[in-house]
Design a protein around this motif. Structure first.
Motif, PDB file in Angstrom:
ATOM      1  N   LYS A  89      62.164  69.832  50.898  1.00  0.00           N
ATOM      2  CA  LYS A  89      60.789  69.412  50.651  1.00  0.00           C
ATOM      3  C   LYS A  89      59.828  70.471  51.182  1.00  0.00           C
ATOM      4  O   LYS A  89      59.820  70.767  52.376  1.00  0.00           O
ATOM      5  CB  LYS A  89      60.519  68.063  51.313  1.00  0.00           C
ATOM      6  N   THR A 121      55.799  71.874  51.198  1.00  0.00           N
ATOM      7  CA  THR A 121      54.396  71.508  50.977  1.00  0.00           C
ATOM      8  C   THR A 121      53.488  72.700  51.246  1.00  0.00           C
ATOM      9  O   THR A 121      53.648  73.399  52.252  1.00  0.00           O
ATOM     10  CB  THR A 121      53.990  70.342  51.899  1.00  0.00           C
ATOM     11  N   ALA A 168      58.197  75.523  42.174  1.00  0.00           N
ATOM     12  CA  ALA A 168      58.364  74.141  41.702  1.00  0.00           C
ATOM     13  C   ALA A 168      59.387  74.056  40.567  1.00  0.00           C
ATOM     14  O   ALA A 168      59.979  72.986  40.332  1.00  0.00           O
ATOM     15  CB  ALA A 168      57.027  73.577  41.240  1.00  0.00           C
ATOM     16  N   ASN A 195      65.393  74.374  41.268  1.00  0.00           N
ATOM     17  CA  ASN A 195      66.045  73.095  41.555  1.00  0.00           C
ATOM     18  C   ASN A 195      66.149  72.781  43.043  1.00  0.00           C
ATOM     19  O   ASN A 195      66.217  71.619  43.437  1.00  0.00           O
ATOM     20  CB  ASN A 195      67.444  73.071  40.938  1.00  0.00           C
ATOM     21  N   GLU A 196      66.166  73.820  43.879  1.00  0.00           N
ATOM     22  CA  GLU A 196      66.419  73.576  45.303  1.00  0.00           C
ATOM     23  C   GLU A 196      65.168  73.166  46.083  1.00  0.00           C
ATOM     24  O   GLU A 196      65.261  72.897  47.287  1.00  0.00           O
ATOM     25  CB  GLU A 196      67.068  74.803  45.956  1.00  0.00           C
ATOM     26  N   PHE A 197      64.003  73.099  45.423  1.00  0.00           N
ATOM     27  CA  PHE A 197      62.777  72.758  46.132  1.00  0.00           C
ATOM     28  C   PHE A 197      62.050  71.594  45.476  1.00  0.00           C
ATOM     29  O   PHE A 197      61.975  71.499  44.259  1.00  0.00           O
ATOM     30  CB  PHE A 197      61.824  73.971  46.170  1.00  0.00           C
ATOM     31  N   GLU A 198      61.525  70.723  46.321  1.00  0.00           N
ATOM     32  CA  GLU A 198      60.632  69.662  45.884  1.00  0.00           C
ATOM     33  C   GLU A 198      59.240  70.021  46.404  1.00  0.00           C
ATOM     34  O   GLU A 198      58.954  69.867  47.592  1.00  0.00           O
ATOM     35  CB  GLU A 198      61.086  68.312  46.432  1.00  0.00           C
ATOM     36  N   SER A 252      55.093  70.061  46.788  1.00  0.00           N
ATOM     37  CA  SER A 252      53.888  69.232  46.717  1.00  0.00           C
ATOM     38  C   SER A 252      52.701  70.018  47.253  1.00  0.00           C
ATOM     39  O   SER A 252      52.843  70.861  48.143  1.00  0.00           O
ATOM     40  CB  SER A 252      54.057  67.931  47.516  1.00  0.00           C
ATOM     41  N   TYR A 292      52.729  68.839  40.638  1.00  0.00           N
ATOM     42  CA  TYR A 292      52.952  68.810  42.076  1.00  0.00           C
ATOM     43  C   TYR A 292      51.653  68.669  42.870  1.00  0.00           C
ATOM     44  O   TYR A 292      51.680  68.535  44.089  1.00  0.00           O
ATOM     45  CB  TYR A 292      53.709  70.066  42.532  1.00  0.00           C
ATOM     46  N   GLN A 321      55.354  61.021  54.212  1.00  0.00           N
ATOM     47  CA  GLN A 321      56.105  62.092  53.573  1.00  0.00           C
ATOM     48  C   GLN A 321      56.230  63.243  54.567  1.00  0.00           C
ATOM     49  O   GLN A 321      55.243  63.909  54.876  1.00  0.00           O
ATOM     50  CB  GLN A 321      55.382  62.570  52.305  1.00  0.00           C
ATOM     51  N   PRO A 338      57.674  66.779  55.087  1.00  0.00           N
ATOM     52  CA  PRO A 338      58.328  67.917  54.432  1.00  0.00           C
ATOM     53  C   PRO A 338      59.191  68.707  55.415  1.00  0.00           C
ATOM     54  O   PRO A 338      58.964  68.669  56.635  1.00  0.00           O
ATOM     55  CB  PRO A 338      57.158  68.754  53.930  1.00  0.00           C
TER      56      PRO A 338
END
Length: 364
Positions: free
Chosen positions: A2, A4, A30, A33-36, A38, A56, A87, A89
């Motif tokens: 995660k 941010t 973004a 695939n390895e990062f979420e 925001s 995002y 949340q 991160p």
């Protein structure tokens, strides 16, 4: 993982190099695939973010109403504190400098330092300017620091007590899309192009002195100044004092497509800055096949390599001589354009993203 990017720069800048950098990073990472990713920029004025329709981004665009800067920052800070309660991160990349940590204690912090202008040129800034204080706080709470050039890294280690192993150098790139066809702007007079702000360390006044010194320059060429702000009263007064024809020194503005067109049509691009943390405009000029004449100071030689004609920015005579050396030699112009095409290949957002992701991954 995660990841941010905080609200700061998107609350402060409508356009600008720092917000463009963070926007490019966030958007490209973004997609991995390895990062979420925001961006909790709850109230933002940034146009890059507004025009991207980014999934995002957790905020809304608002108009940049005068004298609301502090209100925007305060609201975003409070909303971020609330957001981080739910949340948490793995990493928070702080996009500018602030006194107080907004990231959760469990999160690692990454900070990008773009330059040490406020430290090296403090006499140019008002005494109430708090940038250096905020920067010091941000630097000391960061787990890793990214510098945009080796020169910035050296300056950072000189001014702040930072462990060298915490600092990585990752170069920026140009977002400008070169014109597919050379556009001479339908002007009968060839022109020298200047791009960006003109105050203080940007050294614009010495460029004007250089232009006035040479009758060949001031009588046969125009000086086109591309930027968001028109000439100030002080600049107009200096033009008059130097005896320069206001028809020869012109201010223009526009979007990135317009800027690319001005680069493509210029006889030469000039960059007289006394100090840059990186310096995007010379990179943009090289990408648009415009020969570069620039200062031999700070990070600028690091960016342009051998693809430029250098001058001493403190000497107007040196600036004028370097400009004439390129303008009066078609062979020199062709060489600089060729070398520029090769030099610009060293810098890409793809490379910047890859190296930044390695920094993030090293913290987890």
């Amino acid at each position: 993982m995660k990841l941010t990017y905080d609200y700061q720069i998107f609350s402060l800048q409508r356009y600008g190099g720092v917000s463009r950098y963070i926007y490019e990073l966030a958007g490209r990472i973004a997609l991995r695939n390895e990062f979420e990713v925001s961006v909790p920029a709850f109230l933002y004025i940034n146009q890059y973010l507004k025009n991207s329709n980014s999934r995002y981004c957790l905020g809304v665009s608002i108009p940049p109403i005068p004298k609301t800067r502090k209100i925007r920052l305060t609201i975003n800070h409070l909303l971020s504190k609330a957001y981080f309660q739910y949340q948490i991160p793995d990493i928070v990349h702080e996009t500018y400098y602030s006194f107080e940590r907004s990231a959760p204690q469990k999160s690692k912090i990454v900070l990008t330092v773009h330059d040490l202008i406020h430290e090296k040129f403090n006499y140019l800034f008002p005494k109430i300017d708090k940038t250096v204080w905020m920067k010091e706080k941000a630097i000391h709470r960061a787990d890793r620091i990214i510098c945009v050039s080796e020169n910035t890294r050296r300056d950072l280690l000189e001014y702040y007590d930072v462990a060298p192993e915490k600092v990585s150098v990752i170069y920026l790139a140009s977002s400008l899309i070169p014109e597919s066809k050379i556009n001479r702007k339908n002007l009968s007079t060839p022109y020298i192009l200047y791009v960006g702000e003109r105050k203080g360390y940007k050294n614009f006044s010495r460029l004007l002195e250089a232009f006035a010194l040479s009758k060949e320059l001031s009588s046969e060429l125009n000086l086109i100044c591309f930027g968001s702000l028109p000439f100030s009263k002080e600049e107009l007064s200096l033009l008059h004092k130097l005896g320069l024809n206001p028809e020869r020194v012109r201010h223009v503005s526009g979007d990135e497509e317009t800027l690319a067109s001005w680069y493509a049509g210029a006889a030469v691009f000039v960059y007289p800055s006394l100090y840059e943390g990186f310096g995007i405009p010379p990179l943009e000029a090289m990408a648009c096949e415009c020969p570069v004449v620039c200062s031999r100071t700070s990070s600028i030689p690091e960016v342009v390599g051998s693809a430029a004609e250098f001058f001493d920015p403190y000497q107007p005579e040196s600036i004028a001589d370097a400009l004439l050396k390129v303008l009066n030699s078609s062979d020199k112009t062709k060489d600089l354009i060729r070398l520029g095409r090769e030099q610009v290949k060293r810098f890409s957002w793809e490379k910047c993203v890859e190296e930044t992701c390695l920094v993030y991954q090293s913290l987890i």
